[in-house]
Scaffold this motif. Structure first.
Motif, PDB file in Angstrom:
ATOM      1  N   ARG A 138       3.930  -8.566  -6.128  1.00 50.35           N
ATOM      2  CA  ARG A 138       3.518  -7.508  -7.066  1.00 50.35           C
ATOM      3  C   ARG A 138       2.478  -8.029  -8.057  1.00 50.35           C
ATOM      4  O   ARG A 138       1.517  -7.327  -8.369  1.00 50.35           O
ATOM      5  CB  ARG A 138       4.741  -6.943  -7.805  1.00 50.35           C
ATOM      6  CG  ARG A 138       5.677  -6.136  -6.929  1.00 50.35           C
ATOM      7  CD  ARG A 138       6.806  -5.508  -7.741  1.00 50.35           C
ATOM      8  NE  ARG A 138       7.550  -6.473  -8.513  1.00 50.35           N
ATOM      9  CZ  ARG A 138       8.653  -7.097  -8.109  1.00 50.35           C
ATOM     10  NH1 ARG A 138       9.144  -6.846  -6.913  1.00 50.35           N
ATOM     11  NH2 ARG A 138       9.268  -7.953  -8.900  1.00 50.35           N
ATOM     12  N   SER A 139       2.666  -9.238  -8.547  1.00 54.71           N
ATOM     13  CA  SER A 139       1.695  -9.800  -9.490  1.00 54.71           C
ATOM     14  C   SER A 139       0.332  -9.983  -8.841  1.00 54.71           C
ATOM     15  O   SER A 139      -0.696  -9.653  -9.435  1.00 54.71           O
ATOM     16  CB  SER A 139       2.178 -11.153 -10.028  1.00 54.71           C
ATOM     17  OG  SER A 139       3.286 -10.981 -10.864  1.00 54.71           O
ATOM     18  N   SER A 181      -9.032  -3.185   0.382  1.00 51.33           N
ATOM     19  CA  SER A 181      -9.367  -4.557   0.000  1.00 51.33           C
ATOM     20  C   SER A 181      -8.171  -5.490   0.167  1.00 51.33           C
ATOM     21  O   SER A 181      -8.322  -6.640   0.556  1.00 51.33           O
ATOM     22  CB  SER A 181      -9.853  -4.596  -1.449  1.00 51.33           C
ATOM     23  OG  SER A 181     -10.110  -5.917  -1.856  1.00 51.33           O
ATOM     24  N   LEU A 182      -6.996  -4.962  -0.115  1.00 47.21           N
ATOM     25  CA  LEU A 182      -5.767  -5.745   0.017  1.00 47.21           C
ATOM     26  C   LEU A 182      -5.257  -5.800   1.458  1.00 47.21           C
ATOM     27  O   LEU A 182      -4.346  -6.571   1.752  1.00 47.21           O
ATOM     28  CB  LEU A 182      -4.663  -5.117  -0.847  1.00 47.21           C
ATOM     29  CG  LEU A 182      -4.772  -5.357  -2.329  1.00 47.21           C
ATOM     30  CD1 LEU A 182      -4.033  -4.286  -3.106  1.00 47.21           C
ATOM     31  CD2 LEU A 182      -4.210  -6.724  -2.660  1.00 47.21           C
ATOM     32  N   GLU A 183      -5.844  -4.946   2.300  1.00 47.99           N
ATOM     33  CA  GLU A 183      -5.307  -4.738   3.645  1.00 47.99           C
ATOM     34  C   GLU A 183      -3.813  -4.434   3.535  1.00 47.99           C
ATOM     35  O   GLU A 183      -2.962  -5.057   4.161  1.00 47.99           O
ATOM     36  CB  GLU A 183      -5.603  -5.922   4.563  1.00 47.99           C
ATOM     37  CG  GLU A 183      -7.077  -6.058   4.834  1.00 47.99           C
ATOM     38  CD  GLU A 183      -7.417  -7.027   5.941  1.00 47.99           C
ATOM     39  OE1 GLU A 183      -6.520  -7.698   6.491  1.00 47.99           O
ATOM     40  OE2 GLU A 183      -8.613  -7.106   6.270  1.00 47.99           O
ATOM     41  N   SER A 184      -3.534  -3.429   2.698  1.00 41.52           N
ATOM     42  CA  SER A 184      -2.164  -3.061   2.378  1.00 41.52           C
ATOM     43  C   SER A 184      -2.007  -1.551   2.439  1.00 41.52           C
ATOM     44  O   SER A 184      -2.962  -0.818   2.672  1.00 41.52           O
ATOM     45  CB  SER A 184      -1.822  -3.577   0.971  1.00 41.52           C
ATOM     46  OG  SER A 184      -0.482  -3.318   0.655  1.00 41.52           O
ATOM     47  N   ASN A 185      -0.804  -1.113   2.166  1.00 41.02           N
ATOM     48  CA  ASN A 185      -0.453   0.295   2.193  1.00 41.02           C
ATOM     49  C   ASN A 185      -0.808   0.950   0.852  1.00 41.02           C
ATOM     50  O   ASN A 185      -0.412   0.440  -0.197  1.00 41.02           O
ATOM     51  CB  ASN A 185       1.058   0.393   2.466  1.00 41.02           C
ATOM     52  CG  ASN A 185       1.529   1.796   2.649  1.00 41.02           C
ATOM     53  OD1 ASN A 185       1.126   2.703   1.931  1.00 41.02           O
ATOM     54  ND2 ASN A 185       2.406   1.971   3.618  1.00 41.02           N
ATOM     55  N   PRO A 186      -1.515   2.090   0.866  1.00 36.33           N
ATOM     56  CA  PRO A 186      -1.859   2.767  -0.389  1.00 36.33           C
ATOM     57  C   PRO A 186      -0.639   3.161  -1.223  1.00 36.33           C
ATOM     58  O   PRO A 186      -0.716   3.209  -2.447  1.00 36.33           O
ATOM     59  CB  PRO A 186      -2.628   4.002   0.061  1.00 36.33           C
ATOM     60  CG  PRO A 186      -3.154   3.676   1.410  1.00 36.33           C
ATOM     61  CD  PRO A 186      -2.149   2.740   2.025  1.00 36.33           C
ATOM     62  N   VAL A 187       0.500   3.410  -0.582  1.00 41.22           N
ATOM     63  CA  VAL A 187       1.707   3.759  -1.334  1.00 41.22           C
ATOM     64  C   VAL A 187       2.145   2.586  -2.213  1.00 41.22           C
ATOM     65  O   VAL A 187       2.477   2.763  -3.385  1.00 41.22           O
ATOM     66  CB  VAL A 187       2.849   4.205  -0.380  1.00 41.22           C
ATOM     67  CG1 VAL A 187       4.146   4.393  -1.133  1.00 41.22           C
ATOM     68  CG2 VAL A 187       2.451   5.465   0.370  1.00 41.22           C
ATOM     69  N   LEU A 188       2.129   1.378  -1.660  1.00 42.54           N
ATOM     70  CA  LEU A 188       2.458   0.180  -2.436  1.00 42.54           C
ATOM     71  C   LEU A 188       1.482   0.038  -3.599  1.00 42.54           C
ATOM     72  O   LEU A 188       1.880  -0.223  -4.740  1.00 42.54           O
ATOM     73  CB  LEU A 188       2.409  -1.071  -1.563  1.00 42.54           C
ATOM     74  CG  LEU A 188       2.395  -2.403  -2.310  1.00 42.54           C
ATOM     75  CD1 LEU A 188       3.754  -2.694  -2.928  1.00 42.54           C
ATOM     76  CD2 LEU A 188       1.976  -3.529  -1.406  1.00 42.54           C
ATOM     77  N   VAL A 189       0.211   0.232  -3.324  1.00 44.62           N
ATOM     78  CA  VAL A 189      -0.813   0.093  -4.354  1.00 44.62           C
ATOM     79  C   VAL A 189      -0.606   1.137  -5.451  1.00 44.62           C
ATOM     80  O   VAL A 189      -0.695   0.823  -6.642  1.00 44.62           O
ATOM     81  CB  VAL A 189      -2.230   0.196  -3.739  1.00 44.62           C
ATOM     82  CG1 VAL A 189      -3.301   0.250  -4.814  1.00 44.62           C
ATOM     83  CG2 VAL A 189      -2.476  -0.970  -2.797  1.00 44.62           C
TER      84      VAL A 189
END
Length: 147
Positions: free
Chosen positions: A6-7, A33-41
């Motif tokens: 998270r940090s 940019s994070l190559e992550s899920n928008p929900v997490l972001v």
């Protein structure tokens, strides 16, 4: 020992918002940019909003922006906005009182962990989001010179 992701996500998002300060960014752009899920972001951005580090606007052209100048936001601010407990924790259950190590280790570790937490927080408080943007741009210049 490691800080939860998270940090790292929060610091990444704030650095992106500072880098492209002249416009809003969507959670999808940050997630790309994070190559992550928008929900997490979005969850992380919500915590940053609650801490008055970022704000959002809805509708056409909406998105996320920094709520304060990047030079006034430290890595500790991001950490504190998203983390719920200490980085280091003691035993999940009390150790044996029959063992000399077991009888004493918890109190000793609490002192050590408290001091380590304080040192980490102090260090994170010395670096601003503006510092990271400058370092990102420096790294990009170095990469472009190597090409």
């Amino acid at each position: 020992m490691s800080i939860s992701s998270r940090s790292a996500v929060a610091i990444h998002a704030l650095t992106m918002l500072a880098r492209w300060e002249e416009r809003t960014l969507t959670s999808g752009e940050i997630a790309d940019s994070l190559e992550s899920n928008p929900v997490l972001v979005r969850r992380i951005l919500g915590s940053l909003r609650d801490a008055d580090l970022a704000h959002s606007t809805e509708g056409r052209g909406g998105g996320w922006r920094l709520a304060r100048p990047p030079r006034s936001i430290t890595l500790y601010d991001a950490y504190a906005a998203v983390e719920t407990g200490p980085v280091l924790a003691g035993h999940p259950h009390p150790p044996s009182r029959e063992c000399e190590v077991g009888r004493n280790i918890q109190a000793l570790l609490e002192d050590e962990f408290r001091e380590a937490q304080r040192a980490m927080e102090e260090r994170l408080g010395r670096t601003t989001i503006a510092d990271l943007v400058n370092r990102v741009l420096e790294k990009e210049r170095e990469l472009n010179l190597q090409r």
